[in-house]
Design a protein around this motif. Sequence first.
Motif, PDB file in Angstrom:
ATOM      1  N   GLY A  23      24.925  53.518  25.974  1.00  0.00           N
ATOM      2  CA  GLY A  23      25.803  52.791  26.885  1.00  0.00           C
ATOM      3  C   GLY A  23      26.820  51.935  26.144  1.00  0.00           C
ATOM      4  O   GLY A  23      26.667  51.627  24.959  1.00  0.00           O
ATOM      5  N   ALA A  24      27.872  51.538  26.859  1.00  0.00           N
ATOM      6  CA  ALA A  24      28.947  50.758  26.240  1.00  0.00           C
ATOM      7  C   ALA A  24      28.444  49.408  25.736  1.00  0.00           C
ATOM      8  O   ALA A  24      28.844  48.949  24.653  1.00  0.00           O
ATOM      9  CB  ALA A  24      30.081  50.562  27.244  1.00  0.00           C
ATOM     10  N   GLU A  25      27.561  48.757  26.489  1.00  0.00           N
ATOM     11  CA  GLU A  25      27.041  47.460  26.061  1.00  0.00           C
ATOM     12  C   GLU A  25      26.216  47.610  24.789  1.00  0.00           C
ATOM     13  O   GLU A  25      26.313  46.786  23.869  1.00  0.00           O
ATOM     14  CB  GLU A  25      26.196  46.837  27.171  1.00  0.00           C
ATOM     15  N   GLU A  26      25.389  48.640  24.742  1.00  0.00           N
ATOM     16  CA  GLU A  26      24.581  48.875  23.539  1.00  0.00           C
ATOM     17  C   GLU A  26      25.470  49.211  22.347  1.00  0.00           C
ATOM     18  O   GLU A  26      25.214  48.762  21.223  1.00  0.00           O
ATOM     19  CB  GLU A  26      23.577  49.997  23.787  1.00  0.00           C
ATOM     20  N   ALA A  27      26.535  49.984  22.581  1.00  0.00           N
ATOM     21  CA  ALA A  27      27.447  50.327  21.490  1.00  0.00           C
ATOM     22  C   ALA A  27      28.124  49.082  20.929  1.00  0.00           C
ATOM     23  O   ALA A  27      28.373  48.988  19.717  1.00  0.00           O
ATOM     24  CB  ALA A  27      28.497  51.329  21.977  1.00  0.00           C
ATOM     25  N   ASP A  28      28.398  48.099  21.794  1.00  0.00           N
ATOM     26  CA  ASP A  28      28.997  46.843  21.324  1.00  0.00           C
ATOM     27  C   ASP A  28      28.066  46.113  20.360  1.00  0.00           C
ATOM     28  O   ASP A  28      28.511  45.533  19.363  1.00  0.00           O
ATOM     29  CB  ASP A  28      29.328  45.936  22.510  1.00  0.00           C
ATOM     30  N   VAL A  29      26.774  46.141  20.657  1.00  0.00           N
ATOM     31  CA  VAL A  29      25.807  45.479  19.776  1.00  0.00           C
ATOM     32  C   VAL A  29      25.754  46.190  18.425  1.00  0.00           C
ATOM     33  O   VAL A  29      25.696  45.551  17.369  1.00  0.00           O
ATOM     34  CB  VAL A  29      24.405  45.445  20.425  1.00  0.00           C
ATOM     35  N   VAL A  30      25.779  47.518  18.445  1.00  0.00           N
ATOM     36  CA  VAL A  30      25.795  48.281  17.194  1.00  0.00           C
ATOM     37  C   VAL A  30      27.022  47.923  16.373  1.00  0.00           C
ATOM     38  O   VAL A  30      26.945  47.686  15.158  1.00  0.00           O
ATOM     39  CB  VAL A  30      25.761  49.794  17.477  1.00  0.00           C
ATOM     40  N   ASN A  31      28.180  47.844  17.031  1.00  0.00           N
ATOM     41  CA  ASN A  31      29.413  47.511  16.322  1.00  0.00           C
ATOM     42  C   ASN A  31      29.365  46.095  15.754  1.00  0.00           C
ATOM     43  O   ASN A  31      29.896  45.833  14.668  1.00  0.00           O
ATOM     44  CB  ASN A  31      30.612  47.668  17.251  1.00  0.00           C
ATOM     45  N   ALA A  32      28.711  45.187  16.468  1.00  0.00           N
ATOM     46  CA  ALA A  32      28.570  43.821  15.946  1.00  0.00           C
ATOM     47  C   ALA A  32      27.784  43.829  14.644  1.00  0.00           C
ATOM     48  O   ALA A  32      28.156  43.155  13.675  1.00  0.00           O
ATOM     49  CB  ALA A  32      27.886  42.931  16.983  1.00  0.00           C
ATOM     50  N   ALA A  33      26.699  44.604  14.606  1.00  0.00           N
ATOM     51  CA  ALA A  33      25.900  44.692  13.379  1.00  0.00           C
ATOM     52  C   ALA A  33      26.707  45.309  12.241  1.00  0.00           C
ATOM     53  O   ALA A  33      26.601  44.872  11.083  1.00  0.00           O
ATOM     54  CB  ALA A  33      24.632  45.504  13.645  1.00  0.00           C
ATOM     55  N   LEU A  34      27.526  46.319  12.548  1.00  0.00           N
ATOM     56  CA  LEU A  34      28.349  46.955  11.522  1.00  0.00           C
ATOM     57  C   LEU A  34      29.363  45.976  10.944  1.00  0.00           C
ATOM     58  O   LEU A  34      29.574  45.908   9.728  1.00  0.00           O
ATOM     59  CB  LEU A  34      29.061  48.181  12.096  1.00  0.00           C
ATOM     60  N   HIS A  35      30.003  45.209  11.805  1.00  0.00           N
ATOM     61  CA  HIS A  35      31.007  44.255  11.340  1.00  0.00           C
ATOM     62  C   HIS A  35      30.381  43.113  10.548  1.00  0.00           C
ATOM     63  O   HIS A  35      30.975  42.629   9.581  1.00  0.00           O
ATOM     64  CB  HIS A  35      31.780  43.690  12.535  1.00  0.00           C
ATOM     65  N   LEU A  36      29.201  42.675  10.971  1.00  0.00           N
ATOM     66  CA  LEU A  36      28.547  41.544  10.321  1.00  0.00           C
ATOM     67  C   LEU A  36      27.757  41.942   9.082  1.00  0.00           C
ATOM     68  O   LEU A  36      27.258  41.072   8.362  1.00  0.00           O
ATOM     69  CB  LEU A  36      27.610  40.844  11.311  1.00  0.00           C
ATOM     70  N   ARG A  37      27.604  43.267   8.846  1.00  0.00           N
ATOM     71  CA  ARG A  37      26.787  43.753   7.727  1.00  0.00           C
ATOM     72  C   ARG A  37      25.366  43.204   7.827  1.00  0.00           C
ATOM     73  O   ARG A  37      24.771  42.805   6.831  1.00  0.00           O
ATOM     74  CB  ARG A  37      27.403  43.367   6.374  1.00  0.00           C
ATOM     75  N   ARG A  38      24.850  43.179   9.031  1.00  0.00           N
ATOM     76  CA  ARG A  38      23.497  42.708   9.262  1.00  0.00           C
ATOM     77  C   ARG A  38      22.612  43.860   9.712  1.00  0.00           C
ATOM     78  O   ARG A  38      23.080  44.808  10.358  1.00  0.00           O
ATOM     79  CB  ARG A  38      23.480  41.614  10.344  1.00  0.00           C
ATOM     80  N   PRO A  39      21.307  43.801   9.404  1.00  0.00           N
ATOM     81  CA  PRO A  39      20.390  44.824   9.918  1.00  0.00           C
ATOM     82  C   PRO A  39      20.357  44.802  11.439  1.00  0.00           C
ATOM     83  O   PRO A  39      20.458  43.737  12.069  1.00  0.00           O
ATOM     84  CB  PRO A  39      19.030  44.414   9.333  1.00  0.00           C
ATOM     85  N   LEU A  40      20.210  45.985  12.026  1.00  0.00           N
ATOM     86  CA  LEU A  40      20.109  46.125  13.476  1.00  0.00           C
ATOM     87  C   LEU A  40      18.644  46.348  13.824  1.00  0.00           C
ATOM     88  O   LEU A  40      18.047  47.341  13.410  1.00  0.00           O
ATOM     89  CB  LEU A  40      20.956  47.303  13.942  1.00  0.00           C
ATOM     90  N   LEU A  41      18.057  45.406  14.563  1.00  0.00           N
ATOM     91  CA  LEU A  41      16.667  45.523  14.992  1.00  0.00           C
ATOM     92  C   LEU A  41      16.651  46.074  16.414  1.00  0.00           C
ATOM     93  O   LEU A  41      17.091  45.405  17.355  1.00  0.00           O
ATOM     94  CB  LEU A  41      15.967  44.164  14.936  1.00  0.00           C
TER      95      LEU A  41
END
Length: 327
Positions: A50-68
């Motif tokens: 979903g679009a909301e979930e994709a936004d969270v993934v993109n946030a992790a990519l931009h922040l260079r943080r692990p995605l839990l």
Amino acid sequence: MSQDMDSWQLYRGTNEVGQQPPTLPPAPPWRRFSRRVGAADRPALRYRIGAEEADVVNAALHLRRPLLVTGKPGTGKSSLAASIASELGLGNLLTWPVNSRTTLVDGLYRYDAIGRLRDTGRAHEMSSPEPDVGDYIRLGPLGTALAVSRPGAPRVLLVDEIDKGDIDLPNDLLVVLEEGSFEIPELVRLPDDGPDIPVMLTGTRERRPVHQGVVACEDFPVVVMTSNGERDFPAAFLRRCVRLDLREPTEDQLKEIVRAHLGDDGLRAAEDLIETFLDRRDRDQTALATDQLLNAVHLRITGVDMSRESLVSAVFRPLEEAGPVTE
């Protein structure tokens, strides 16, 4: 589409050996494997989020943080990592499966001390040069992800079911995830003015040089950690992660998933199966995975001659129990 009984029944349970092995039908799209080890191009190309979930993934990519990533079994947590690797063209997915015996060093590197001792003794007996220490060090999935990630081309690492690991594993990961580096003690103790030591990478014959015993990333890898919510994590660990809770797919999302994998014919054949799937999952609170629905639809459209009741009973088995499903 329907075929006669003889055409789809490969096994009959009669102990009668045929004159020649049967020809198996084509596998479902999500069960066709590449010849390349670790290839991440099978289910990922058809993964839907979903679009909301994709936004969270993109946030992790931009922040260079692990995605839990948390969620119920079958919601696509592990497939998300493969989808990221495939869609962004970041190479084959590295996978670190976690169990109750997993420690941090399992993900970082392995040192074959016994093998080196044996080969060194043999070299002395034959008056030949001692083997290089790098021949006995292989980086683990996390170590490989750090070693090969570079600006613009990080590797994607799946740490699968981290909640099944030792209670200390999340805390042990903190320094590595924060610093993006770790030391290999067997190499750190070598002279500082010595050459870089090439060590092996996981899942390949390729090597990477290690400078003064420190493995460090040039750019932080894309780390996706999955959890089934079996236990809580320390606050210090959660603070260093971007968290995504994958919800169970809606009816519209299920239809999109079926169409993506099996086309419009599959979607037309899936109408009553989707209804049954949702009824069991939502009304009866039965734990079901999306791939169970795909399995049922695939069997139907490839001519397996089973009644709807038999198909549902065979495929829609609850994930939390092994008993039979009754209609």
